[in-house]
Enzyme design. Structure first.
Site, mmCIF file in Angstrom:
data_model
loop_
_atom_site.group_PDB
_atom_site.id
_atom_site.type_symbol
_atom_site.label_atom_id
_atom_site.label_comp_id
_atom_site.label_asym_id
_atom_site.label_seq_id
_atom_site.Cartn_x
_atom_site.Cartn_y
_atom_site.Cartn_z
ATOM 1 N N ARG A 150 1.080 6.722 1.659
ATOM 2 C CA ARG A 150 0.496 7.236 2.813
ATOM 3 C C ARG A 150 1.752 7.081 3.744
ATOM 4 O O ARG A 150 2.441 6.192 4.123
ATOM 5 C CB ARG A 150 -0.550 6.384 3.317
ATOM 6 C CG ARG A 150 -1.702 7.200 3.796
ATOM 7 C CD ARG A 150 -2.937 6.453 4.261
ATOM 8 N NE ARG A 150 -2.839 5.831 5.606
ATOM 9 C CZ ARG A 150 -3.600 5.206 6.572
ATOM 10 N NH1 ARG A 150 -4.703 4.619 5.682
ATOM 11 N NH2 ARG A 150 -3.506 4.821 7.579
ATOM 12 N N ARG A 166 0.758 -1.146 -0.004
ATOM 13 C CA ARG A 166 0.079 -0.068 0.059
ATOM 14 C C ARG A 166 0.829 1.147 0.137
ATOM 15 O O ARG A 166 0.585 2.119 -0.756
ATOM 16 C CB ARG A 166 -0.806 0.034 1.282
ATOM 17 C CG ARG A 166 -2.142 1.080 1.032
ATOM 18 C CD ARG A 166 -3.077 0.915 2.227
ATOM 19 N NE ARG A 166 -2.618 1.435 3.397
ATOM 20 C CZ ARG A 166 -3.570 1.609 4.485
ATOM 21 N NH1 ARG A 166 -4.677 0.948 4.387
ATOM 22 N NH2 ARG A 166 -3.192 1.915 5.764
HETATM 23 P P1 ADP Z 1 -5.259 2.441 9.988
HETATM 24 O O1 ADP Z 1 -5.169 2.102 8.625
HETATM 25 O O2 ADP Z 1 -4.130 2.080 10.689
HETATM 26 O O3 ADP Z 1 -6.363 1.506 10.609
HETATM 27 P P2 ADP Z 1 -6.306 4.876 10.418
HETATM 28 O O4 ADP Z 1 -6.639 5.234 9.012
HETATM 29 O O5 ADP Z 1 -7.598 4.051 11.307
HETATM 30 O O6 ADP Z 1 -5.363 3.636 10.415
HETATM 31 O O7 ADP Z 1 -5.568 5.851 11.366
HETATM 32 C C1 ADP Z 1 -4.388 6.491 11.027
HETATM 33 C C2 ADP Z 1 -3.986 7.371 12.081
HETATM 34 O O8 ADP Z 1 -4.785 8.416 12.693
HETATM 35 C C3 ADP Z 1 -3.627 6.695 13.375
HETATM 36 O O9 ADP Z 1 -2.369 6.039 13.243
HETATM 37 C C4 ADP Z 1 -3.419 7.814 14.618
HETATM 38 O O10 ADP Z 1 -2.661 8.651 14.389
HETATM 39 C C5 ADP Z 1 -4.888 8.588 14.054
HETATM 40 N N1 ADP Z 1 -6.316 7.680 14.736
HETATM 41 C C6 ADP Z 1 -7.128 7.419 13.905
HETATM 42 N N2 ADP Z 1 -8.113 6.945 14.719
HETATM 43 C C7 ADP Z 1 -7.702 7.268 16.031
HETATM 44 C C8 ADP Z 1 -8.257 6.992 17.230
HETATM 45 N N3 ADP Z 1 -9.360 6.518 17.261
HETATM 46 N N4 ADP Z 1 -7.558 7.068 18.497
HETATM 47 C C9 ADP Z 1 -6.313 7.954 18.252
HETATM 48 N N5 ADP Z 1 -5.939 8.058 17.356
HETATM 49 C C10 ADP Z 1 -6.480 8.030 15.922
#
Ligand code: ADP
Length: 188
Positions: A133, A127
């Site tokens: 990203r 990815r």
């Molecule tokens: P992933 O693809 O890892 O599931 P996300 O798109 O959900 O990632 O989240 C990307 C980033 O956004 C996380 O690494 C964090 O920095 C922040 N983030 C997202 N959701 C949360 C949350 N519920 N609490 C704290 N940080 C969050």
């Protein structure tokens, strides 16, 4: 029907959430998507969280809880919500339970995507090459996985105690995972 898609970063939560939205009309609430949108818009919030996200750490509970609170208020009357990437800490889970209770609702089901972290590393490397990203680079991804095990995994006993967890093999292909999730929801 309010459900949580639960699993480590890159387990496929977003992909499956989008399918459930298309098939069942549930509203997807992804804090990751919300934070990325905030960054894109150049808002104060977006600027505040940018470096934290790119490094792979979690942003503060306060910030994401407020985002979810606003989204729930804006989507009153939705047939259901899919929480994707939220809650990620026990404090967030407790806040979510309290918010839903205020609306006379609750979490009905937590779908746990079971995945192999080593294979996830390969998935995320792909990815990163395709989408670029920043938080998918190997160092940041390692921080995200560590954050998952330290801060998010404790939600398993939290929801097990509420008898809400349904486990699904997240290493199967997208179709098979989708069918297993649908079966888990319909079996409730
Ligand atoms: P992933 O693809 O890892 O599931 P996300 O798109 O959900 O990632 O989240 C990307 C980033 O956004 C996380 O690494 C964090 O920095 C922040 N983030 C997202 N959701 C949360 C949350 N519920 N609490 C704290 N940080 C969050």
């Amino acid at each position: 029907m309010n459900l949580i898609l639960f699993g480590p970063p890159a387990a496929g939560k977003g992909t499956q959430a989008k399918r459930l939205t298309a098939e069942r009309g549930y509203v997807q609430l992804s804090t990751g998507d919300m934070l990325r949108a905030a960054r894109k818009s150049g808002s104060e919030l977006g600027n505040k969280v940018a470096a934290i996200m790119d490094g792979g750490s979690l942003v503060s509970d306060e910030i994401v809880i407020e985002l979810i609170e606003d989204a729930l208020a804006q989507n009153k009357g939705a047939p259901g919500f899919i929480f994707d990437g939220f809650p990620r800490t026990v404090a967030q889970a407790e806040a979510l339970d309290a918010m839903l209770a205020k609306h006379g609702q609750q979490i009905d089901c937590v779908i746990r995507l079971e995945v192999d972290p080593q294979q996830l590393m390969n998935r995320i490397a792909k990815r990163f090459a395709e989408e670029g990203r920043a938080d998918d680079n190997p160092d940041a991804y390692k921080v995200r996985l560590d954050a998952y095990f330290a801060q998010t995994a404790p939600l398993v006993p939290y929801y097990e105690q509420q008898r809400k967890i349904r486990s699904v093999d997240g290493m199967a292909d997208v179709e098979t995972v989708a069918r297993a999730i649908a079966a888990a929801i319909d079996a409730r």
